[in-house]
Design a protein around this motif. Structure first.
Motif, PDB file in Angstrom:
ATOM      1  N   VAL A   1      12.571 -54.988  31.171  1.00 21.24           N
ATOM      2  CA  VAL A   1      11.588 -55.794  30.448  1.00 21.24           C
ATOM      3  C   VAL A   1      10.836 -56.697  31.417  1.00 21.24           C
ATOM      4  O   VAL A   1      11.441 -57.534  32.098  1.00 21.24           O
TER       5      VAL A   1
ATOM      6  N   GLY B   1      11.267 -62.536  28.086  1.00 19.57           N
ATOM      7  CA  GLY B   1      11.902 -61.480  27.310  1.00 19.57           C
ATOM      8  C   GLY B   1      11.055 -61.026  26.144  1.00 19.57           C
ATOM      9  O   GLY B   1       9.835 -61.198  26.118  1.00 19.57           O
ATOM     10  N   LEU B   2      11.713 -60.447  25.139  1.00 25.81           N
ATOM     11  CA  LEU B   2      10.988 -59.884  23.999  1.00 25.81           C
ATOM     12  C   LEU B   2      10.866 -60.915  22.892  1.00 25.81           C
ATOM     13  O   LEU B   2      11.636 -60.930  21.919  1.00 25.81           O
ATOM     14  N   HIS B   3       9.865 -61.797  23.036  1.00 22.26           N
ATOM     15  CA  HIS B   3       9.557 -62.749  21.979  1.00 22.26           C
ATOM     16  C   HIS B   3       8.406 -62.197  21.150  1.00 22.26           C
ATOM     17  O   HIS B   3       8.152 -60.988  21.143  1.00 22.26           O
TER      18      HIS B   3
ATOM     19  N   VAL C   1      16.635 -60.108  23.800  1.00 23.22           N
ATOM     20  CA  VAL C   1      16.472 -59.417  25.079  1.00 23.22           C
ATOM     21  C   VAL C   1      15.847 -60.354  26.103  1.00 23.22           C
ATOM     22  O   VAL C   1      14.778 -60.918  25.885  1.00 23.22           O
ATOM     23  N   ASP C   2      16.505 -60.519  27.227  1.00 24.93           N
ATOM     24  CA  ASP C   2      16.030 -61.410  28.278  1.00 24.93           C
ATOM     25  C   ASP C   2      14.999 -60.724  29.162  1.00 24.93           C
ATOM     26  O   ASP C   2      14.912 -59.485  29.224  1.00 24.93           O
ATOM     27  N   GLU C   3      14.240 -61.551  29.865  1.00 20.78           N
ATOM     28  CA  GLU C   3      13.349 -61.044  30.904  1.00 20.78           C
ATOM     29  C   GLU C   3      14.164 -60.315  31.968  1.00 20.78           C
ATOM     30  O   GLU C   3      15.255 -60.744  32.327  1.00 20.78           O
ATOM     31  N   HIS C   4      13.631 -59.175  32.426  1.00 26.17           N
ATOM     32  CA  HIS C   4      14.246 -58.323  33.445  1.00 26.17           C
ATOM     33  C   HIS C   4      15.463 -57.556  32.934  1.00 26.17           C
ATOM     34  O   HIS C   4      16.100 -56.831  33.710  1.00 26.17           O
ATOM     35  N   ALA C   5      15.800 -57.691  31.634  1.00 30.99           N
ATOM     36  CA  ALA C   5      16.933 -56.944  31.099  1.00 30.99           C
ATOM     37  C   ALA C   5      16.584 -55.463  30.976  1.00 30.99           C
ATOM     38  O   ALA C   5      15.421 -55.089  30.820  1.00 30.99           O
TER      39      ALA C   5
ATOM     40  N   LYS D   1      18.569 -68.286  22.533  1.00 35.10           N
ATOM     41  CA  LYS D   1      17.519 -68.180  23.549  1.00 35.10           C
ATOM     42  C   LYS D   1      16.468 -69.261  23.308  1.00 35.10           C
ATOM     43  O   LYS D   1      15.846 -69.287  22.239  1.00 35.10           O
TER      44      LYS D   1
ATOM     45  N   HIS E   1       8.280 -58.753  30.527  1.00 34.05           N
ATOM     46  CA  HIS E   1       7.586 -59.847  29.853  1.00 34.05           C
ATOM     47  C   HIS E   1       8.265 -61.186  30.129  1.00 34.05           C
ATOM     48  O   HIS E   1       9.485 -61.304  30.010  1.00 34.05           O
TER      49      HIS E   1
ATOM     50  N   TYR F   1      20.032 -52.508  22.823  1.00 32.64           N
ATOM     51  CA  TYR F   1      20.336 -53.524  23.831  1.00 32.64           C
ATOM     52  C   TYR F   1      21.740 -54.053  23.584  1.00 32.64           C
ATOM     53  O   TYR F   1      22.052 -54.536  22.477  1.00 32.64           O
TER      54      TYR F   1
END
Length: 837
Positions: free
Chosen positions: A175, A180-182, A222-226, A391, A177, A204
């Protein structure tokens, strides 16, 4: 009974039967996850309610999802708050992908151990894709395992597509963004998926979410870079998978991390001295004025027993009204080419029609709730779902949901207005929503203070765009302040001064007056040429995206258009604009600028800037792929059409063409040749001037060769910086370091100017560095003779030019090239040319 559209479910457990509304958990009780029923079990074995396929098993073993043969997806969840047991006390009897028969054991559990450690043993069976199915209760107050419990039938007109079952394709992506996926990236994924005949899911950490539900995607946390997995089924599954993987790994254009702390609770910051409240700066600035509290709507008690049909119609009408309002707001942002604001309200539109949210409200209305309460409760449940992820960025997105809640409730209650606001007020609220902010800005608010909120929220982004000083995360103490007397909001230093004396108020007033006077003086001279102290003329032009921008630039005193981004004409369309439409758009810009020249950049798309009607293959690194002039040469018919439209403008001598992403001389020569051929076909003797963008190091290093055949060079410092420094300007951890005042970038700018000088060509800068007053003397000293800035900054940059001595700029700018980094350059600039402040 079982057929293509209907299936009867046997009870997966024995015990008393409860309606979802009776479950002591707001998420399940509200119907957020779908329609269904609950059982308080008296046995310890969960069995299959029907034949089907196991599509998900929670890694904590407390829940399993079965897809029935008619496509209904059935979540069976053992107990409440059992996820915290991390699998202790549970034993799985099946695995994902297994085919099961009615009554086959799925999970067993230690009733004593689980009951002792969880909130309740009450277990649920929920239809998670309820947009396609409805559930009819068959059981009375008690049921034995295997006895009829629910009838699941396809909704009229919503039978599941064949793609609900069948072969799947899957892939993984990291990811990209920020945060993450907001809301915005989740909305983007949903829009991508809607373009294909397939169903898509995201996996995930063992949890699945349908991509068509923003709530489900965001709730994954989902976190950024996950790393996530995408699963697609249906006729267009391969194309959908490629597009979704690209969407996950490509940041949204303009997505920028905010290098400030994030807070989304009401925990106060460390106390300041008496009479001061601390906060996190979400938008800088200084303001003073009276405190005004912004209230929210409080609903009266709901007696229940309402006619569902009437309430459903009322909710549909309110949702339609809010949809129209959001679409109008988004359209106005698009007209202003404000991509940030447009993206925020596009995400709001997606949230407004999220299936999980609407299903929860519909379920409550069916049970007799008023539409206003059903909607508010659904909003509250979804907010809690996001808060439970832990989060901070997702917690901030609850503000967007509450914004939608307030807007819909206003429509339902017939109260579409808002409180009157005195101009110059400092507005206080627990949280201020994006729609509130637009209203407050229109009413002349001077600043914003929030007890909660965060510096990366959508309202913070808008506050920065509107230049409204804003503090967030100030704590409950903010809401306890009396509303008497003036206060000072010093967002730059993160504080609200509650009891300023007359001297402090006068000091702030003087500072604001000085700033205003300085701006007025700059504007008064904005239409005059900008000459350095020794008489060298520097053109100050404007970057625009259409005729409206050009008119504002002309009014602001711009000497011309230094960059017209033609992408505005090609984006948000299903087909390309034809030649006549393009001609009309380009001519409108030329007309808006009077007699001044207009530099028009040819179409710069590709990479992460896609067009619906120009499908491009997914690329591992879009910034290094098929974009700019490379894409144009790969689509000659589209490029020829644009060139013909540009050639046909009136007064073509005022029109200058600018070619993006040029890396070698042959590219320039081929375009010049084609332009000459088209001009001959149209009977035009003197084609427009042609310039080259210097935005990759190769172009800067070849500047002398390019300048031999180009009429001018224009430096795009944004791309030149990221390519020189090998740092993606959209990368959350690196964007703050992509500084165009880095000595390496300045060395390339110097080389471009030196190369152009060999052939008597002039050099402009149309990147963001041109709008930075601190950089003005550096660019002039290196040889730049045209600066293209945002229209509101024309007067400021012209005034800056008039204060400079060219000889000093030339001497000091070359010295800057020897410094070790961008920070050192900025410190030196502040020392050499302090008037930037």
């Amino acid at each position: 009974m079982n057929n293509n559209n209907e299936v009867t479910l046997g009870a997966p457990l024995s015990g008393p039967v409860l309606a979802l509304a009776q479950v002591p958990d707001p998420v399940f009780a509200s119907g957020t996850l779908g329609e269904g029923i609950a059982i308080d079990p008296i046995d310890n074995c969960l069995v299959a309610p029907c034949a089907g396929e196991i599509i998900h098993l929670a890694h904590t073993l407390h829940a399993v999802t079965l897809r029935a043969d008619n496509g209904a997806e059935l979540l069976m969840h053992l107990g409440l708050d059992t996820v915290q047991l991390q699998g202790q006390g549970f034993t799985a009897q099946v695995q994902p992908g297994m085919r099961v028969s009615p009554g086959q054991p799925l999970l067993t559990f230690d009733m004593d151990q689980v009951a002792h450690r969880c909130t309740s043993l009450i277990s649920l069976i929920v239809v998670t894709n309820g947009e396609h199915f409805c559930a009819e209760r068959l059981a009375a107050s008690h049921v034995n395992a295997g006895e009829p419990l629910l009838r699941i039938a396809a909704r009229h007109g919503h039978a599941p597509r064949s793609v609900q079952v069948g072969e799947a394709v899957q892939g993984v992506a990291f990811v990209a963004h920020a945060g993450g996926l907001h809301a915005r990236p989740a909305a983007r994924l949903r829009e991508i998926a809607k373009g294909f005949d397939c169903t898509a899911q995201l996996s995930y950490h063992g949890h699945l979410a349908d991509i068509d539900s923003l709530m489900s995607v965001m709730a994954l946390g989902v976190d950024e870079h996950a790393q996530v997995q995408v699963i697609c089924r249906g006729p267009q599954r391969e194309a959908a998978l490629a597009a979704l993987l690209q969407g996950l790994s490509t940041p949204i254009a303009g997505e920028q991390p905010i290098p400030v702390a994030v807070a989304s609770t009401l925990s106060p910051l460390p106390a300041l001295a008496a009479g001061l409240l601390a906060g996190i700066c979400a938008a800088p600035g200084l303001a003073s004025g009276p405190l005004v509290r912004l209230g929210s709507i409080t609903l009266p008690a709901d007696p229940g027993g309402h006619a569902p049909g009437e309430q459903q119609q009322a909710l549909a009408t309110a949702l339609a009204a809010v949809t129209r309002s959001l679409e109008h707001t988004r359209a106005k942002a698009r007209q202003r080419h404000d991509s940030t604001e447009e993206a925020i309200f596009a995400a709001h539109l997606a949230l407004l029609h999220d299936p999980a949210l609407n299903q929860a409200a519909e379920a409550a209305i069916t049970k007799g709730s008023a539409a206003s309460h059903a909607w508010s409760n659904a909003i509250d449940a979804q907010c809690q779902l996001l808060l439970d992820t832990g989060k901070p960025l997702l917690a901030e997105r609850t503000n967007d949901l509450r914004d939608l809640g307030q807007q819909v409730v206003r429509e339902l209650l017939g109260d579409c207005g808002r409180m009157p606001l005195p101009r110059g007020a400092i507005v206080v609220a627990r949280e201020i929503t994006p729609s509130d902010l637009l209203y407050l800005n229109s009413q002349g608010a001077a600043g914003l203070c929030m007890a909660a909120g965060g510096a990366t929220s959508h309202v913070a982004i808008l506050a920065r765009a509107k230049a409204l000083p804003c503090l967030v995360a100030m704590g409950e103490a903010l809401l306890e302040q009396t509303l008497d007397g003036a206060v000072v909001l010093d967002a730059d230093n993160g504080r609200l001064e509650l009891t300023p004396d007359s001297h402090r108020l006068q000091q702030v007033s003087d500072q604001l007056a000085a700033h205003h006077a300085r701006h007025q003086a700059q504007q008064a001279q904005a239409h005059a040429p900008a000459h350095t102290l020794d008489g060298t003329t520097i053109e100050v032009a404007a970057n625009v995206a259409g005729a409206q921008d050009a008119a504002l630039a002309h009014q602001a005193g711009a000497d011309g258009v230094g960059l017209l981004r033609t992408e505005f004409l090609f984006a948000d369309r299903h087909v390309a604009p034809d030649e006549e439409q393009q001609l009309a758009a380009y001519q409108a810009v030329l007309d808006a600028m009077g007699d001044n020249p207009v530099i028009i950049r040819t179409l710069d798309v590709g990479g992460d800037k896609q067009l619906d009607y120009l499908p491009l293959p997914p690329e591992a690194n879009p910034a290094l792929g098929l974009r700019g002039i490379r894409m144009a040469r790969a689509n000659p018919a589209l490029f020829d059409q644009q060139l013909r439209a540009l050639l046909r403008t009136r007064q073509p001598h005022r029109c200058r063409l600018l070619l993006p992403m040029v890396t070698e001389v042959d590219e320039l020569l081929q375009i010049r040749q084609r332009l000459t051929e088209l001009a001959g076909e149209l009977g035009i003797d003197s084609p427009p001037q042609v310039g080259v963008m210097i935005e990759v190091p190769a172009a800067a290093l070849l500047s002398a060769q390019l300048a031999e055949h180009a009429d001018f060079l224009s430096i795009g410092t944004n791309d030149l910086s990221q390519y020189t420094l090998a740092m993606d300007r959209d990368h959350a951890g690196l964007a703050a370091r992509v500084d165009a005042l880095h000595p390496a970038v300045l060395a390339l700018i110097a080389q471009a100017c030196d190369g152009a000088r060999q052939h008597g060509r002039w050099v402009g800068v149309c990147g963001a560095l041109a709008s930075d007053p601190l950089a003005t003397p550096v660019l002039i000293g290196l040889g730049v003779r045209e600066l293209s800035v945002s229209p509101p900054q024309v007067g400021e940059i012209k005034a800056r030019v008039r204060s400079l001595d060219l000889a000093q700029c030339q001497r000091l700018a070359r010295e800057l090239l020897t410094l070790p980094g961008a920070g050192a350059v900025r410190r030196a600039c502040e020392q050499y040319w302090p008037s930037a402040h």
